[in-house]
Structure formats: C-alpha cells, structure tokens
Write a protein that holds these residues in place. Sequence first.
Motif, mmCIF file in Angstrom:
data_model
loop_
_atom_site.group_PDB
_atom_site.id
_atom_site.type_symbol
_atom_site.label_atom_id
_atom_site.label_comp_id
_atom_site.label_asym_id
_atom_site.label_seq_id
_atom_site.Cartn_x
_atom_site.Cartn_y
_atom_site.Cartn_z
ATOM 1 N N GLU A 93 0.814 -1.212 0.000
ATOM 2 C CA GLU A 93 0.000 0.000 0.000
ATOM 3 C C GLU A 93 0.850 1.266 0.000
ATOM 4 N N HIS A 94 2.040 1.220 0.593
ATOM 5 C CA HIS A 94 2.866 2.419 0.737
ATOM 6 C C HIS A 94 4.300 2.123 0.278
ATOM 7 N N PRO A 95 4.483 1.868 -1.008
ATOM 8 C CA PRO A 95 5.810 1.480 -1.493
ATOM 9 C C PRO A 95 6.869 2.572 -1.370
ATOM 10 N N ASP A 96 6.470 3.841 -1.414
ATOM 11 C CA ASP A 96 7.447 4.924 -1.283
ATOM 12 C C ASP A 96 7.861 5.126 0.176
ATOM 13 N N GLU A 97 6.894 5.030 1.081
ATOM 14 C CA GLU A 97 7.200 5.208 2.496
ATOM 15 C C GLU A 97 7.995 4.026 3.045
ATOM 16 N N ASN A 98 7.738 2.826 2.521
ATOM 17 C CA ASN A 98 8.411 1.616 3.007
ATOM 18 C C ASN A 98 8.973 0.812 1.831
ATOM 19 N N PRO A 99 10.026 1.328 1.202
ATOM 20 C CA PRO A 99 10.566 0.634 0.024
ATOM 21 C C PRO A 99 11.321 -0.648 0.360
ATOM 22 N N PHE A 100 11.675 -0.828 1.627
ATOM 23 C CA PHE A 100 12.416 -2.016 2.032
ATOM 24 C C PHE A 100 11.600 -2.832 3.027
ATOM 25 N N ALA A 101 11.690 -4.134 2.909
ATOM 26 C CA ALA A 101 11.053 -5.018 3.882
ATOM 27 C C ALA A 101 11.793 -4.912 5.218
ATOM 28 N N PRO A 102 11.157 -5.318 6.321
ATOM 29 C CA PRO A 102 11.803 -5.215 7.643
ATOM 30 C C PRO A 102 12.850 -6.311 7.853
ATOM 31 N N PHE A 103 13.955 -6.176 7.136
ATOM 32 C CA PHE A 103 14.974 -7.227 7.175
ATOM 33 C C PHE A 103 15.601 -7.379 8.565
ATOM 34 N N LYS A 104 15.883 -6.261 9.241
ATOM 35 C CA LYS A 104 16.550 -6.375 10.542
ATOM 36 C C LYS A 104 15.682 -7.111 11.561
ATOM 37 N N PRO A 105 14.410 -6.734 11.762
ATOM 38 C CA PRO A 105 13.578 -7.509 12.692
ATOM 39 C C PRO A 105 13.460 -8.979 12.288
ATOM 40 N N TYR A 106 13.423 -9.224 10.979
ATOM 41 C CA TYR A 106 13.307 -10.604 10.491
ATOM 42 C C TYR A 106 14.528 -11.424 10.889
ATOM 43 N N PHE A 107 15.715 -10.940 10.551
ATOM 44 C CA PHE A 107 16.919 -11.700 10.870
ATOM 45 C C PHE A 107 17.167 -11.734 12.381
ATOM 46 N N ASP A 108 16.813 -10.655 13.091
ATOM 47 C CA ASP A 108 16.948 -10.665 14.540
ATOM 48 C C ASP A 108 16.063 -11.729 15.174
ATOM 49 N N THR A 109 14.886 -11.939 14.598
ATOM 50 C CA THR A 109 13.974 -12.961 15.116
ATOM 51 C C THR A 109 14.630 -14.333 15.093
ATOM 52 N N PHE A 110 15.271 -14.652 13.978
ATOM 53 C CA PHE A 110 15.935 -15.961 13.886
ATOM 54 C C PHE A 110 17.201 -15.990 14.753
ATOM 55 N N ARG A 111 17.909 -14.870 14.794
ATOM 56 C CA ARG A 111 19.136 -14.814 15.604
ATOM 57 C C ARG A 111 18.812 -15.049 17.075
ATOM 58 N N GLN A 112 17.684 -14.521 17.519
ATOM 59 C CA GLN A 112 17.327 -14.594 18.933
ATOM 60 C C GLN A 112 16.580 -15.875 19.307
ATOM 61 N N ASN A 113 15.943 -16.524 18.345
ATOM 62 C CA ASN A 113 15.060 -17.647 18.679
ATOM 63 C C ASN A 113 15.486 -18.996 18.115
ATOM 64 N N LEU A 114 16.340 -19.002 17.123
ATOM 65 C CA LEU A 114 16.741 -20.273 16.523
ATOM 66 C C LEU A 114 17.969 -20.822 17.254
ATOM 67 N N ILE A 216 -0.833 4.892 -16.219
ATOM 68 C CA ILE A 216 -1.155 4.359 -14.892
ATOM 69 C C ILE A 216 0.005 3.472 -14.434
ATOM 70 N N ALA A 217 0.468 3.698 -13.211
ATOM 71 C CA ALA A 217 1.543 2.888 -12.632
ATOM 72 C C ALA A 217 0.958 1.962 -11.574
ATOM 73 N N ILE A 218 1.190 0.668 -11.743
ATOM 74 C CA ILE A 218 0.801 -0.322 -10.739
ATOM 75 C C ILE A 218 2.088 -0.757 -10.045
ATOM 76 N N ARG A 219 2.212 -0.385 -8.779
ATOM 77 C CA ARG A 219 3.477 -0.499 -8.074
ATOM 78 C C ARG A 219 3.726 -1.907 -7.526
ATOM 79 N N SER A 220 4.953 -2.115 -7.084
ATOM 80 C CA SER A 220 5.368 -3.353 -6.386
ATOM 81 C C SER A 220 5.134 -4.597 -7.238
ATOM 82 N N ALA A 221 5.443 -4.485 -8.530
ATOM 83 C CA ALA A 221 5.206 -5.599 -9.455
ATOM 84 C C ALA A 221 6.477 -6.380 -9.770
ATOM 85 N N GLY A 222 7.529 -6.129 -8.993
ATOM 86 C CA GLY A 222 8.801 -6.797 -9.272
ATOM 87 C C GLY A 222 8.832 -8.255 -8.886
ATOM 88 N N ALA A 223 7.873 -8.696 -8.077
ATOM 89 C CA ALA A 223 7.768 -10.108 -7.708
ATOM 90 C C ALA A 223 6.403 -10.627 -8.134
#
Length: 243
Positions: A93-114, A216-223
């Motif tokens: 919904e907000h590709p400009d405000e959040n162009p990157f996925a939350p990689f740090k919380p994601y990897f921290d989750t595995f670092r802390q729990n795996l 018309i631009a339909i965003r976030s179509a790279g995947a």
Amino acid sequence: DIDAHTHHYITTGLKENKFGIDLRMLDNAVAKATNMANIKLCGLHFHIGSQITTMEPFVLLCKKINQLLAKFQSEGINITQVNVGGGLGIDYEHPDENPFAPFKPYFDTFRQNLDSGKISLVHFELGRSVVAQCGTLISRVLYVKQGVNKKFVIIDAGMNDLLRPALYGAHHNIENISNTDSTAVERYDVVGPICESSDTFATDELLPITQRGDLIAIRSAGAYGETMASTYNMRTLTPYVIV
C-alpha cells in the motif's frame, strides 16, 4: 502446522496444505532416509507461507525447528543444515514510504530464537521482499467507461501481465502518473481489457481525474509479475525497461 496469518492461497504450512511432510509422518520419512545407502539426511527444509508481515509466525517456526533438532539429536541423527524458507512480506500500500522489507527484525527474530548451535548452515529464501518494490507495471488508459453506479478505468494491461489481483484478490498501489493533482479525485474500478470479470486490478480506487491516454503505474510488481505472466487471450508478453 504454523498459521502464517496470510491469504489462504499463499499459506503453505498448515495440515490442509499440499506442501511438505506432516509432522505425524516425519518419523517414518526420516527412518526411510537414514536407512537408504545412497541418501544422506543432512538438513530440514521449512516454509510456512508468503507475504508474512508480523514476526510472530517466524518465532513459532523457530520453536518448532528447535524441538525437531533436539529430538533428532537425542536419536543420534545429525542435522547440520536448516532452510527456514522465506515469506517475509512487503508494504504494497505504501511502497514509497516503506521501500524495504523489515529485514533487521526478520533476521533478529531468527538470531534470537533459533537454536543454531549444532547447525553449520542456515538458508533463507527471500524472493518477494528483495525484488517486489523494484518493479512497476506501466499501462495506458484505453477508455473511461461510465457505468450505472460507477466509473471504470480500462487500461491496456491485463491479468495476464500481473496475475496477483485476479488470483489472490491482492491490491497494489495504483497511481495516475499523467495527472498527479490530488485535489480533484474520483473513484474508479481499474480493470484490464481481457474478457474475464476477474481481470480487475482494484475496485473503488481513488485517483486524480483520469482520462483516455493517461499513464497508470501499478506499483510493487517486481515479484510475481513477469514470472507469472502469460500470453493468455493471444496477448504478447509485456516488454520491460531497466532503469
């Protein structure tokens, strides 16, 4: 059997899903593998779903992995590799405000729990979260149709170019890049030209006043854009430009 809290078409880790080996059947599968002369069981592969936007399912996944690793270790089975799959979601919904996925919380989750003490290699399969925001589908308005109760923006892109909305009911951010004046907007259904009612990108979409010829631009179509495209209805595949 971990609920990823995502669309039912892209969950993969529940009992009713077609993927993987049910935990109740895992012991038999492992026993067969360890007794085969030409098979070396070295790892476990997990995948719980796609477009996951909270960390809770990944915490549950780590706990499940830890339980299995401890169980197999106690049985003298040496598991050295774990593939935790992918599934990390993006902000459609907000590709400009959040162009990157939350990689740090994601990897921290595995670092802390795996519990990776006995693991020599951990695999991650991060597809969508890496490339989705890198692609935009650009289309031209063919016609603006006034219906009985609503207006339709008919564009020259269709479900064969970007299948996610038709297949999953997914929504992508849609922008009129010919008219960026947001002071005067109207509600439209943004649809493609294919003879299928499911060839719809969005309903009741608020856009600046839109007319024939607008881009018309339909965003976030790279995947799941080009990779799922087809020549359905004798339509040619969309060309692409790398910027």
